[in-house]
Design an enzyme around this catalytic site. Sequence first.
Site, mmCIF file in Angstrom:
data_model
loop_
_atom_site.group_PDB
_atom_site.id
_atom_site.type_symbol
_atom_site.label_atom_id
_atom_site.label_comp_id
_atom_site.label_asym_id
_atom_site.label_seq_id
_atom_site.Cartn_x
_atom_site.Cartn_y
_atom_site.Cartn_z
ATOM 1 C CD GLU A 163 116.896 17.675 22.445
ATOM 2 O OE1 GLU A 163 116.135 18.301 23.225
ATOM 3 O OE2 GLU A 163 116.734 16.482 22.166
ATOM 4 C CB CYS B 242 103.151 9.276 28.368
ATOM 5 S SG CYS B 242 102.482 10.046 29.864
ATOM 6 C CB CYS C 147 97.603 3.829 30.448
ATOM 7 S SG CYS C 147 97.443 5.636 30.567
ATOM 8 C CB CYS D 13 102.687 3.001 29.800
ATOM 9 S SG CYS D 13 103.919 4.009 30.658
#
Length: 348
Positions: free
Chosen positions: A36, A191, A198, A201
Amino acid sequence: MSATLATRLLHWYDQYGRKDLPWQHPRDAYRVWLSEVMLQQTQVATVIAYFERFIRTLPTLRDLAAADEDTVLALWSGLGYYRRARFLHRAAQICTEQHGGELPRDFEALNALPGVGRSTAGAILAQAHGLRFAILDGNVKRVLARYHGIHGHPGESAVERQLWLHADTHTPTSRVADYTQAIMDLGATLCVRSRPRCGDCPLAGDCVAYRDDLTALLPSRKPGKTIPTRATVMLVLRDNQGQVLLERRGPQGVWSGLWSLPEAADPEGAWRIAQQHAQIDDAQALAPFTHVFSHYRLNIEPLLFDRAKAQRGIADDPHLRWCSADEIGALGLPAPVRTLLLQINDAG
């Protein structure tokens, strides 16, 4: 659509999500945390090699806590934003001193560690322990801003509050680790900022940005400002054995605490500094280059002083040292400085 966002996202993840990232096997708290922090300003494709090298050298939190700063910074060299590495190192030491050598499972204690913050703490607890905590990294902000049609730069406090509210609402009570990876994957693979896919998605059916043709406008960009340009001359003092003089930078400013090349404001100043450190005959101007930071551009003019003979006293200065190529490889150097030295070494 009747299915919740989480349900659709998990169904998509089961088919297309990334399940072979090195920090997923095993997906323990230390590996999740390290990934992270590395991913905060860096793409996954770049991070993988750095992660694997880091984890080979420092496989546990206790190993990280016990390492010296030069080792940590050397492993981080090339990822940039070196304060992240220092925070990581200090947080590991705090965990050793206060939490039995483990990352705490309590959110407040985790959030209080240097460099962690709300989203990273949530990611660790969700992915390593399956606890229900939301995350809001850059990819998730983009997904939620488009899905809900939220205008305004995500860095603005009012906009960020809205995004956190949606992030928490959508986080499910089961399969939290998979959901967390899924929403990050969606932002990283479909995205994306430019030319989002799209049509592929799973959330397109009720995405406001897709419906209203706003994908190019959301999330809103940060108001632009002119980035200033600065200039410096870097001194490459190299002796007959091929050793290069390095100088540890001070605690303030960019590259703080890293080993780098001595610098001057202009070539005349570079000569004066070079003569303080070594006996020199001449200098060769190398090809200038530019390094771009987040807040300014740095035009770098390297000067090579070959066959330099060290002045007395350098061995007594803890902030100066002559280093061989092997020694340089074990130190934390700014990426452009390391690249410059490799090019000079390859050129002979």
